[in-house]
Design a protein around this motif. Structure first.
Motif, mmCIF file in Angstrom:
data_model
loop_
_atom_site.group_PDB
_atom_site.id
_atom_site.type_symbol
_atom_site.label_atom_id
_atom_site.label_comp_id
_atom_site.label_asym_id
_atom_site.label_seq_id
_atom_site.Cartn_x
_atom_site.Cartn_y
_atom_site.Cartn_z
ATOM 1 N N PRO A 46 16.825 17.656 -4.756
ATOM 2 C CA PRO A 46 16.362 19.016 -4.437
ATOM 3 C C PRO A 46 15.145 19.455 -5.236
ATOM 4 C CG PRO A 46 18.707 18.996 -4.906
ATOM 5 C CD PRO A 46 18.159 17.664 -5.316
ATOM 6 N N ILE A 47 14.868 18.813 -6.339
ATOM 7 C CA ILE A 47 13.846 19.316 -7.255
ATOM 8 C C ILE A 47 12.445 19.424 -6.641
ATOM 9 C CG2 ILE A 47 12.749 18.985 -9.512
ATOM 10 C CD1 ILE A 47 15.700 19.878 -9.609
ATOM 11 N N PRO A 48 11.951 18.399 -5.923
ATOM 12 C CA PRO A 48 10.577 18.549 -5.402
ATOM 13 C C PRO A 48 10.406 19.771 -4.526
ATOM 14 C CG PRO A 48 11.280 16.281 -5.217
ATOM 15 C CD PRO A 48 12.496 17.092 -5.617
ATOM 16 N N THR A 139 16.453 29.589 0.316
ATOM 17 C CA THR A 139 17.501 28.987 1.126
ATOM 18 C C THR A 139 18.016 27.702 0.503
ATOM 19 O OG1 THR A 139 16.437 29.848 3.123
ATOM 20 C CG2 THR A 139 18.052 28.098 3.425
ATOM 21 N N GLU A 140 19.330 27.618 0.438
ATOM 22 C CA GLU A 140 19.952 26.370 0.032
ATOM 23 C C GLU A 140 20.314 25.599 1.298
ATOM 24 O OE1 GLU A 140 22.953 26.353 -3.209
ATOM 25 O OE2 GLU A 140 24.264 25.493 -1.690
ATOM 26 N N VAL A 141 19.998 24.329 1.322
ATOM 27 C CA VAL A 141 20.274 23.501 2.493
ATOM 28 C C VAL A 141 21.194 22.363 2.076
ATOM 29 C CG1 VAL A 141 19.265 22.099 4.342
ATOM 30 C CG2 VAL A 141 17.975 24.034 3.402
ATOM 31 N N VAL A 142 22.371 22.314 2.681
ATOM 32 C CA VAL A 142 23.333 21.267 2.341
ATOM 33 C C VAL A 142 23.376 20.259 3.486
ATOM 34 C CG1 VAL A 142 25.738 20.749 1.797
ATOM 35 C CG2 VAL A 142 24.689 22.860 0.959
ATOM 36 N N LEU A 143 23.098 19.018 3.162
ATOM 37 C CA LEU A 143 23.080 17.970 4.180
ATOM 38 C C LEU A 143 24.152 16.937 3.873
ATOM 39 C CD1 LEU A 143 19.701 18.239 3.099
ATOM 40 C CD2 LEU A 143 19.616 17.710 5.520
ATOM 41 N N ASN A 144 25.027 16.715 4.838
ATOM 42 C CA ASN A 144 25.975 15.611 4.742
ATOM 43 C C ASN A 144 25.755 14.743 5.969
ATOM 44 O OD1 ASN A 144 27.564 16.240 2.320
ATOM 45 N ND2 ASN A 144 28.073 18.090 3.453
ATOM 46 N N ARG A 164 5.206 25.831 10.202
ATOM 47 C CA ARG A 164 4.922 25.222 8.894
ATOM 48 C C ARG A 164 6.140 24.462 8.395
ATOM 49 N NH1 ARG A 164 2.297 30.680 7.193
ATOM 50 N NH2 ARG A 164 4.493 31.215 7.348
ATOM 51 N N TRP A 165 5.875 23.310 7.805
ATOM 52 C CA TRP A 165 6.950 22.466 7.292
ATOM 53 C C TRP A 165 7.075 22.646 5.789
ATOM 54 C CZ3 TRP A 165 9.060 17.767 10.008
ATOM 55 C CH2 TRP A 165 8.848 17.855 11.400
ATOM 56 N N HIS A 166 8.288 22.961 5.330
ATOM 57 C CA HIS A 166 8.528 23.119 3.898
ATOM 58 C C HIS A 166 9.532 22.045 3.477
ATOM 59 C CE1 HIS A 166 6.759 27.194 4.291
ATOM 60 N NE2 HIS A 166 7.371 27.164 5.455
ATOM 61 N N GLN A 167 9.148 21.225 2.522
ATOM 62 C CA GLN A 167 10.060 20.165 2.099
ATOM 63 C C GLN A 167 11.238 20.765 1.322
ATOM 64 O OE1 GLN A 167 8.937 16.887 -0.760
ATOM 65 N NE2 GLN A 167 8.868 15.816 1.189
ATOM 66 N N SER A 185 14.653 25.624 -0.624
ATOM 67 C CA SER A 185 13.323 26.080 -0.248
ATOM 68 C C SER A 185 13.189 27.546 -0.619
ATOM 69 C CB SER A 185 13.095 25.907 1.253
ATOM 70 O OG SER A 185 11.867 26.508 1.625
ATOM 71 N N SER A 186 11.961 27.954 -0.922
ATOM 72 C CA SER A 186 11.734 29.366 -1.230
ATOM 73 C C SER A 186 11.678 30.200 0.051
ATOM 74 C CB SER A 186 10.428 29.513 -2.019
ATOM 75 O OG SER A 186 9.371 28.916 -1.305
#
Ligand SMILES: [Zn+2]
Length: 214
Positions: A46-48, A139-144, A164-167, A185-186
């Motif tokens: 998540p850091i980047p 936003t927190e995004v949880v992917l499983n 726009r794409w936000h990593q 993501s912010s």
């Protein structure tokens, strides 16, 4: 470089993109056969996304799912990096990471309520779930995810209404082709149109996930 003990010092640098091309290749060679380093890299994933706001110098909280163990690990990796000759390569992200670390301690241990599940737009062999949750910072995004096709690395993106794409996360291959990653993501949940998972450099779209009543 030879053994795991040395390579594990590279995992944060790898995630932050601070390794040069040769080091990156060398580390990825080790990563392919080392579950321990794979889980470290996943933990840092998540850091980047958080660091995309570095220039603002605003404190950027880490998602609560980043445990204290990971925060401690980042802290020690960071001081290692700043002592090394890679220092100049990573100095640019110093302010942002320092802010992340400061808040990691405050937030770690907090329990996350379940987020909003998204539906996969197309079934492209990949299965699993993607959830988003509004936080004070974005936003927190949880992917499983399961059954990912083999790839050098994977990227998760939040695409906003203006395209726009936000990593939100980057992670490496895992032995069983599954991934449990928490990204960030912010961008606010309300601005996000879809979450997209791709291979490196957006080469191939693996998953597109949309809100049910978007
Ligand atoms: Zn290792």
């Amino acid at each position: 470089m030879s053994g795991h003990d040395e390579y594990r010092q590279w995992s944060a640098a790898y995630v932050l993109g601070a390794l040069d091309a040769a080091q990156r290749l060398e580390f990825e060679g080790h990563l392919a056969d080392c579950p321990e380093c794979q889980s470290e890299v996943q933990a840092f994933a998540p850091i980047p996304g958080l660091l995309t706001r570095v220039e603002s110098l605003q404190p950027v909280p880490v998602p609560p799912r980043i445990e204290e163990r990971v925060a401690n690990r980042l802290r020690s990796e960071w001081s290692e990096l700043m002592r090394s000759r890679r220092r100049w390569q990573v100095a640019a992200v110093a302010a942002g990471l320092a802010a992340v670390l400061a808040l990691a301690t405050l937030l770690s241990g907090a329990d996350s309520p379940p987020g909003t599940p998204l539906v996969f737009a197309e079934d492209v062999l990949v299965s699993g779930e993607i959830m988003v949750e509004q936080r004070a910072w974005g936003t927190e995004v949880v992917l499983n995810l399961e059954s990912l096709p083999p790839a050098e690395s994977y990227e998760a993106w939040a695409v906003d209404g203006e395209g726009r794409w936000h990593q939100v996360a980057v992670w490496g291959p895992t032995p069983n082709l599954s991934a449990s990653v928490t990204g960030a993501s912010s961008v606010a949940v309300s601005e996000i149109e879809r979450i997209v998972v791709t291979t490196e450099d957006r080469e191939q779209v693996l998953v597109e996930a949309l809100f049910v009543d978007g």
